[in-house]
Motif scaffolding. Structure first.
Motif, PDB file in Angstrom:
ATOM      1  N   ALA A 137       0.586  -1.020  -0.069  1.00 21.91           N
ATOM      2  CA  ALA A 137      -0.237  -0.155  -0.020  1.00 21.91           C
ATOM      3  C   ALA A 137       1.135   1.558   0.058  1.00 21.91           C
ATOM      4  CB  ALA A 137      -0.634   0.017   1.200  1.00 21.91           C
ATOM      5  N   GLN A 138       1.682   1.595   0.569  1.00 22.24           N
ATOM      6  CA  GLN A 138       3.382   1.965   0.691  1.00 22.24           C
ATOM      7  C   GLN A 138       3.712   2.264  -0.347  1.00 22.24           C
ATOM      8  OE1 GLN A 138       3.083   4.814   3.699  1.00 22.24           O
ATOM      9  NE2 GLN A 138       4.691   6.283   1.191  1.00 22.24           N
ATOM     10  N   ARG A 139       4.205   1.807  -1.246  1.00 22.26           N
ATOM     11  CA  ARG A 139       4.761   1.367  -1.947  1.00 22.26           C
ATOM     12  C   ARG A 139       3.563   2.524  -3.620  1.00 22.26           C
ATOM     13  NH1 ARG A 139       4.570  -1.378  -7.461  1.00 22.26           N
ATOM     14  NH2 ARG A 139       3.299  -2.547  -6.454  1.00 22.26           N
ATOM     15  N   LEU A 140       2.595   1.822  -3.455  1.00 22.08           N
ATOM     16  CA  LEU A 140       1.256   2.622  -4.482  1.00 22.08           C
ATOM     17  C   LEU A 140       0.922   3.633  -3.958  1.00 22.08           C
ATOM     18  CD1 LEU A 140      -0.727  -0.236  -4.463  1.00 22.08           C
ATOM     19  CD2 LEU A 140       0.647   0.331  -6.359  1.00 22.08           C
ATOM     20  N   GLN A 141       1.043   3.777  -3.360  1.00 22.65           N
ATOM     21  CA  GLN A 141       0.498   5.247  -2.118  1.00 22.65           C
ATOM     22  C   GLN A 141       2.312   6.870  -2.868  1.00 22.65           C
ATOM     23  OE1 GLN A 141      -1.285   5.901   1.644  1.00 22.65           O
ATOM     24  NE2 GLN A 141       0.609   7.710   1.895  1.00 22.65           N
ATOM     25  N   THR A 142       3.078   5.865  -2.926  1.00 22.87           N
ATOM     26  CA  THR A 142       3.987   6.405  -3.087  1.00 22.87           C
ATOM     27  C   THR A 142       3.995   6.930  -4.801  1.00 22.87           C
ATOM     28  OG1 THR A 142       5.246   6.138  -1.247  1.00 22.87           O
ATOM     29  CG2 THR A 142       6.633   6.861  -2.898  1.00 22.87           C
ATOM     30  N   GLN A 143       3.322   6.225  -5.650  1.00 25.17           N
ATOM     31  CA  GLN A 143       3.489   6.461  -6.459  1.00 25.17           C
ATOM     32  C   GLN A 143       2.920   7.030  -7.222  1.00 25.17           C
ATOM     33  OE1 GLN A 143       3.240   2.390  -8.746  1.00 25.17           O
ATOM     34  NE2 GLN A 143       5.170   1.274  -7.738  1.00 25.17           N
ATOM     35  N   LEU A 144       1.402   6.859  -6.285  1.00 26.20           N
ATOM     36  CA  LEU A 144       0.568   8.018  -6.916  1.00 26.20           C
ATOM     37  C   LEU A 144       0.395   8.992  -6.451  1.00 26.20           C
ATOM     38  CD1 LEU A 144      -2.897   7.971  -7.862  1.00 26.20           C
ATOM     39  CD2 LEU A 144      -3.608   7.677  -6.155  1.00 26.20           C
ATOM     40  N   LEU A 145       0.929   9.427  -4.724  1.00 25.51           N
ATOM     41  CA  LEU A 145       1.526  10.830  -5.177  1.00 25.51           C
ATOM     42  C   LEU A 145       2.516  11.541  -6.030  1.00 25.51           C
ATOM     43  CD1 LEU A 145       1.436  12.776  -2.468  1.00 25.51           C
ATOM     44  CD2 LEU A 145       2.708  11.993  -1.595  1.00 25.51           C
TER      45      LEU A 145
END
Length: 440
Positions: free
Chosen positions: A402-410
């Motif tokens: 979830a953190q990895r995807l959140q970083t990408q989206l941000l």
């Protein structure tokens, strides 16, 4: 209980928490009464142990526990209510004369405060934004690669410049014994090519691994060695030729086009080249965007000036990790992480000032899009919405993922914001020139 804050300077403060018996005695009594009900002590019925005995055995430890709980809750509440933007965590100030043998306590904590600053997105020095174009040479090469992949292998007696050679590389000392296939013209230099041209099945050829191929990864691939070993490998290997073949290129006809694009969207060589150009430039855009984001990050760090509570952060780093660090180790760690911390603060400031945030619904949609693209690679072009929701839910339940995807989206959202609010110097380049300029 009384909590006060004293500012040392703009970046450092001390919070003092005074606790008296009235703040915790009722809770201590409640806990001790619960102990009394549950205590099993020989000579006394359960629930009838004298309170004096319970206090004597557990009183001090319960009091210490409850004071620490009250201290932590009160400190956290104070930081929230006062809207203090702190870095790291509060550090307790150790007092030599502190004692638990009393009913009044005074605690002090050092705070590192986040600096106040402004971010200038309209700086004079413009950042270079690359537009990578697919050149005719690159497109023609990809057309030939496609023809090779879909072509026919024809056995040959002897190897030629464009032959595929299959054989086994051996070097006993390095433990190399690997069967591989490669193109003769993949070899670096005419000297190596000459050793293979004219070779036939059964021939044994000695080759030097140093500068055998243009790229280290190719040497790693054919010899079966690690990437690290391939970089500096300088030994002699024997290569025993087992097969020699030549690829007859596939015809650029409708049959090939339909294999590549089942929807019938390509009917001519020109349309094929247009598709290759479009697909290549989409991939190039991802690399150009990442380079632009990196350049903006460096620019903002370099041009946004503010001080940090350096001494406090170094002390905090000593105890922040699993292993306690010496002051020298903490200073070294601070030096390594300072740039990242500065950008974290800049990024947070930009997001706060411009209302940039991430909602769970956005993250869920992003995860579903990512999953859908992966499923399409395996032929599932139209997965059910319920299936996507279930998979995305499982993915996001994994904190690391979830953190990895959140970083990408941000990163995507910030890049879009930078493109709208900053001016760049645009430069059109080939992919080869982009690599030379950016990664030279």
């Amino acid at each position: 209980m009384n909590i006060t804050k004293e500012n040392i300077d703009a970046l450092n403060a001390v919070v003092k928490v005074d606790i008296v018996a009235e703040d915790y005695k009722d809770k201590v009594t409640e806990v001790l009464n619960d102990y009394r009900k549950k205590a099993n002590i020989p000579g006394f019925r359960k629930g009838h142990v004298p309170m004096g005995m319970v206090k004597k055995q557990y009183g001090k430890s319960v009091m210490i526990d409850e004071v620490n709980k009250l201290l932590q809750e009160s400190l956290n509440k104070f930081l929230v209510e006062e809207k203090l933007d702190i870095l790291g965590n509060p550090l307790p100030i150790v007092k030599d004369d502190f004692s638990w043998d009393t009913d009044q306590f005074s605690f002090e904590f050092e705070l590192g405060l986040a600096p106040e600053f402004d971010v200038d997105l309209k700086g004079k020095n413009k950042i270079k934004e690359y537009k990578i174009v697919a050149t005719d040479e690159l497109i023609d090469k990809e057309v030939e690669n496609i023809q090779t992949r879909y072509g026919k292998l024809i056995a040959q007696e002897v190897a030629e410049e464009h032959s595929n050679v299959t054989g086994t590389f051996v070097n006993e000392e390095k433990g190399i014994n690997k069967k591989s296939t490669f193109l003769v013209n993949d070899l670096k230099g005419k000297k190596n090519e000459k050793k293979l041209i004219g070779a036939k099945a059964g021939d044994v050829i000695e080759l030097d691994t140093k500068k055998l191929f243009e790229e280290d990864f190719k040497l790693q691939q054919v010899l079966g060695v690690s990437n690290e070993d391939a970089k500096d490998l300088d030994v002699k290997v024997t290569f025993t030729v087992e097969e020699v073949n030549k690829t007859e290129l596939a015809e650029l006809d409708q049959d090939l086009f339909d294999k590549l694009f089942a929807d019938g969207s390509v009917k001519t060589v020109t349309e094929l080249k247009d598709k290759i150009k479009e697909d290549a430039e989409k991939q190039f855009q991802q690399q150009a965007d990442q380079q632009l984001l990196n350049a903006v990050t460096e620019h903002l760090i370099e041009n946004t000036k503010f001080d940090l509570p350096e001494t406090f952060l170094q002390k905090w780093l000593q105890t922040a990790g699993e292993k306690e660090l010496t002051l020298d180790e903490a200073k070294e760690e601070y030096t390594k992480s300072e740039k990242g911390l500065r950008y974290q603060l800049i990024e947070g400031k930009i997001m706060k000032d411009n209302g940039i945030n991430l909602e769970y619904a956005e993250l869920l949609d992003y995860a579903k899009g990512f999953i859908k693209a992966q499923m399409a690679q395996f032929g599932n072009m139209n997965p059910e919405e319920e299936e996507l929701n279930n998979i995305a839910g499982r993915v996001l339940s994994n904190q690391e993922e979830a953190q990895r995807l959140q970083t990408q989206l941000l990163s995507q959202k910030l890049l879009g914001f930078f493109k709208e609010n900053m001016k760049f110097k645009s430069k059109e380049v080939s992919y080869e020139d982009f690599i030379k300029e950016v990664y030279k």
